[in-house]
Design a protein around this motif. Structure first.
Motif, PDB file in Angstrom:
ATOM      1  N   LEU A  88      71.741  63.595  49.520  1.00  0.00           N
ATOM      2  CA  LEU A  88      70.689  64.294  50.246  1.00  0.00           C
ATOM      3  C   LEU A  88      71.557  65.136  51.503  1.00  0.00           C
ATOM      4  O   LEU A  88      72.275  64.636  52.078  1.00  0.00           O
ATOM      5  CB  LEU A  88      69.405  63.170  50.867  1.00  0.00           C
ATOM      6  CG  LEU A  88      68.890  62.699  49.881  1.00  0.00           C
ATOM      7  CD1 LEU A  88      67.478  62.095  50.528  1.00  0.00           C
ATOM      8  CD2 LEU A  88      68.143  63.602  48.778  1.00  0.00           C
ATOM      9  N   GLU A  91      66.912  66.856  54.406  1.00  0.00           N
ATOM     10  CA  GLU A  91      66.270  66.049  53.626  1.00  0.00           C
ATOM     11  C   GLU A  91      65.910  64.464  53.843  1.00  0.00           C
ATOM     12  O   GLU A  91      65.080  63.907  53.947  1.00  0.00           O
ATOM     13  CB  GLU A  91      67.030  66.010  52.145  1.00  0.00           C
ATOM     14  CG  GLU A  91      66.800  67.583  51.538  1.00  0.00           C
ATOM     15  CD  GLU A  91      67.539  67.605  50.428  1.00  0.00           C
ATOM     16  OE1 GLU A  91      67.168  68.506  49.298  1.00  0.00           O
ATOM     17  OE2 GLU A  91      68.508  67.004  50.197  1.00  0.00           O
ATOM     18  N   CYS A 143      63.610  63.416  56.516  1.00  0.00           N
ATOM     19  CA  CYS A 143      62.162  63.439  56.042  1.00  0.00           C
ATOM     20  C   CYS A 143      61.845  62.363  55.195  1.00  0.00           C
ATOM     21  O   CYS A 143      60.699  62.099  55.070  1.00  0.00           O
ATOM     22  CB  CYS A 143      61.895  64.733  55.082  1.00  0.00           C
ATOM     23  SG  CYS A 143      62.102  66.197  56.108  1.00  0.00           S
ATOM     24  N   GLU A 163      62.798  62.480  45.201  1.00  0.00           N
ATOM     25  CA  GLU A 163      63.276  63.504  45.772  1.00  0.00           C
ATOM     26  C   GLU A 163      62.453  64.028  47.078  1.00  0.00           C
ATOM     27  O   GLU A 163      61.379  63.544  47.116  1.00  0.00           O
ATOM     28  CB  GLU A 163      63.109  64.741  44.598  1.00  0.00           C
ATOM     29  CG  GLU A 163      61.873  65.381  44.492  1.00  0.00           C
ATOM     30  CD  GLU A 163      61.731  66.961  43.741  1.00  0.00           C
ATOM     31  OE1 GLU A 163      60.823  67.487  44.095  1.00  0.00           O
ATOM     32  OE2 GLU A 163      62.454  66.760  42.887  1.00  0.00           O
ATOM     33  N   VAL A 164      63.186  64.427  47.943  1.00  0.00           N
ATOM     34  CA  VAL A 164      62.522  64.909  49.230  1.00  0.00           C
ATOM     35  C   VAL A 164      62.302  66.653  49.132  1.00  0.00           C
ATOM     36  O   VAL A 164      63.372  67.022  49.045  1.00  0.00           O
ATOM     37  CB  VAL A 164      63.089  64.384  50.241  1.00  0.00           C
ATOM     38  CG1 VAL A 164      62.509  64.719  51.579  1.00  0.00           C
ATOM     39  CG2 VAL A 164      63.452  62.819  50.407  1.00  0.00           C
ATOM     40  N   ARG A 165      61.013  67.012  49.336  1.00  0.00           N
ATOM     41  CA  ARG A 165      60.989  68.480  49.405  1.00  0.00           C
ATOM     42  C   ARG A 165      60.885  68.886  50.941  1.00  0.00           C
ATOM     43  O   ARG A 165      59.901  68.202  51.583  1.00  0.00           O
ATOM     44  CB  ARG A 165      59.868  69.043  48.753  1.00  0.00           C
ATOM     45  CG  ARG A 165      59.615  70.525  48.787  1.00  0.00           C
ATOM     46  CD  ARG A 165      58.497  70.813  47.985  1.00  0.00           C
ATOM     47  NE  ARG A 165      58.875  70.914  46.385  1.00  0.00           N
ATOM     48  CZ  ARG A 165      58.475  71.567  45.504  1.00  0.00           C
ATOM     49  NH1 ARG A 165      57.386  72.172  45.732  1.00  0.00           N
ATOM     50  NH2 ARG A 165      58.809  71.371  44.094  1.00  0.00           N
ATOM     51  N   VAL A 166      61.845  69.665  51.401  1.00  0.00           N
ATOM     52  CA  VAL A 166      61.404  70.157  52.903  1.00  0.00           C
ATOM     53  C   VAL A 166      60.689  71.525  52.872  1.00  0.00           C
ATOM     54  O   VAL A 166      60.952  72.379  52.238  1.00  0.00           O
ATOM     55  CB  VAL A 166      62.949  70.350  53.562  1.00  0.00           C
ATOM     56  CG1 VAL A 166      62.783  70.969  54.762  1.00  0.00           C
ATOM     57  CG2 VAL A 166      63.780  69.164  53.556  1.00  0.00           C
TER      58      VAL A 166
END
Length: 311
Positions: free
Chosen positions: A119, A123, A126, A275-278
């Motif tokens: 990441l 990311e 968050c 998953e991390v979405r910005v």
């Protein structure tokens, strides 16, 4: 150091960008050079004074609890980290004062874990609060497992999107509420989308005629009351926004820093389970704009503030 701070409660206009003393390093703390700080609804709620009855406030307050950065100096009783380690954390203490929207933060070691290698700093910043909230609700309050059907409200938001992915990983069937434009996003995460608002109960019953085993509430109020009616026999209900959930037999959950849980989230991120979405990134000096956007409540994913360093 450069930092964002506020000296009184109020709207985004009370946020100031300027110089503050670098935080002192306690024995059990780690001095972190901040690369990014996640923005969450609790940040502007604290800024408006909504946590005044819960946490002591020491002005000026630097907002922010989520962070990703690099260790500058570990405290004398901290063998877990060394200079140069990349870390992330949910840096919540028992008072409001020294947050993460600054060039440096002194973070209690209990609030940190190593940053997922796959990441970016944006990311990773968050992940902690949203990820911990989702993980602790699903594993502790709702005990989600294989074969459960779980209803997640505001499923396209920061916490909701984490809950969808984790519940799906735990083997549950996930129904998620969101506005129509976010439905495809929810399908990509592994949820069956339904539109919130009038008629929600009927739409959920069409997908789960026998009721759902669990409800993850992030809205409260009328949505919470409707959710209780959608539970199957023996179903579980948890809310992160409305303490009234206890009157309905459910659990109210306020996320807590937990190193072990943070490390588990880091592992799941590296395994690409989550998953991390910005959704949007702002420079530190524009933190007020980040708060304004977060208050609107319609972003898909997370909002982050970044700190630029020449070296």
């Amino acid at each position: 150091m450069k930092a964002i701070s506020y000296r009184r409660y109020g709207g985004p206009e009370v946020l100031e960008y300027g110089d503050l003393p670098e935080p002192k390093l306690g024995p059990d703390h780690v001095l972190v050079k901040v690369r990014a700080a996640g923005v969450n609804p609790v940040d502007w709620k604290a800024r408006e004074g909504h946590l005044d009855g819960v946490l002591d406030t020491v002005f000026p307050v630097v907002p922010g609890w989520d962070v990703a950065g690099v260790v500058v100096q570990p405290g004398p009783s901290v063998p877990e980290f060394a200079v140069g380690d990349e870390v992330m954390g949910y840096v919540r203490e028992d008072f409001l004062s020294r947050g993460t929207c600054a060039e440096y933060v002194a973070a209690p070691v209990r609030t940190l874990a190593r940053k997922p290698r796959n990441l970016t700093f944006e990311e990773a910043a968050c992940l902690p609060l949203a990820g911990l909230t989702a993980y602790q609700v699903l594993t502790q309050a709702l005990s989600i497992g294989q074969g459960d059907t779980v209803l997640v409200h505001a499923a396209a938001g920061g916490v909701g999107s984490m809950a969808v992915q984790l519940a799906h990983h735990f083997g549950a069937r996930v129904i998620g509420t969101a506005s129509e434009p976010s439905h495809e996003y929810l399908r990509d995460l592994g949820a069956e989308p339904v539109t919130y608002g009038d008629g929600l109960a009927e739409r959920v019953r069409a997908l789960a005629p026998d009721g759902v085993q669990a409800v993850f509430d992030t809205i409260g109020g009328d949505t919470l009351a409707v959710s209780a009616e959608l539970l199957a026999q023996g179903g579980r209900l948890a809310s992160i926004t409305d303490p009234a959930v206890t009157t309905l037999g459910g659990r109210y959950v306020f996320v807590r820093p937990n190193t072990a849980d943070l490390y588990r989230l880091s592992e799941l991120a590296e395994e690409e389970v989550i998953e991390v979405r910005v959704a949007r990134s702002f420079p530190l000096e524009r933190t007020a704009d980040a708060h304004r956007l977060n208050e609107e409540g319609h972003t898909r994913g997370k909002i982050v503030v970044t700190v630029d360093w020449e070296s």
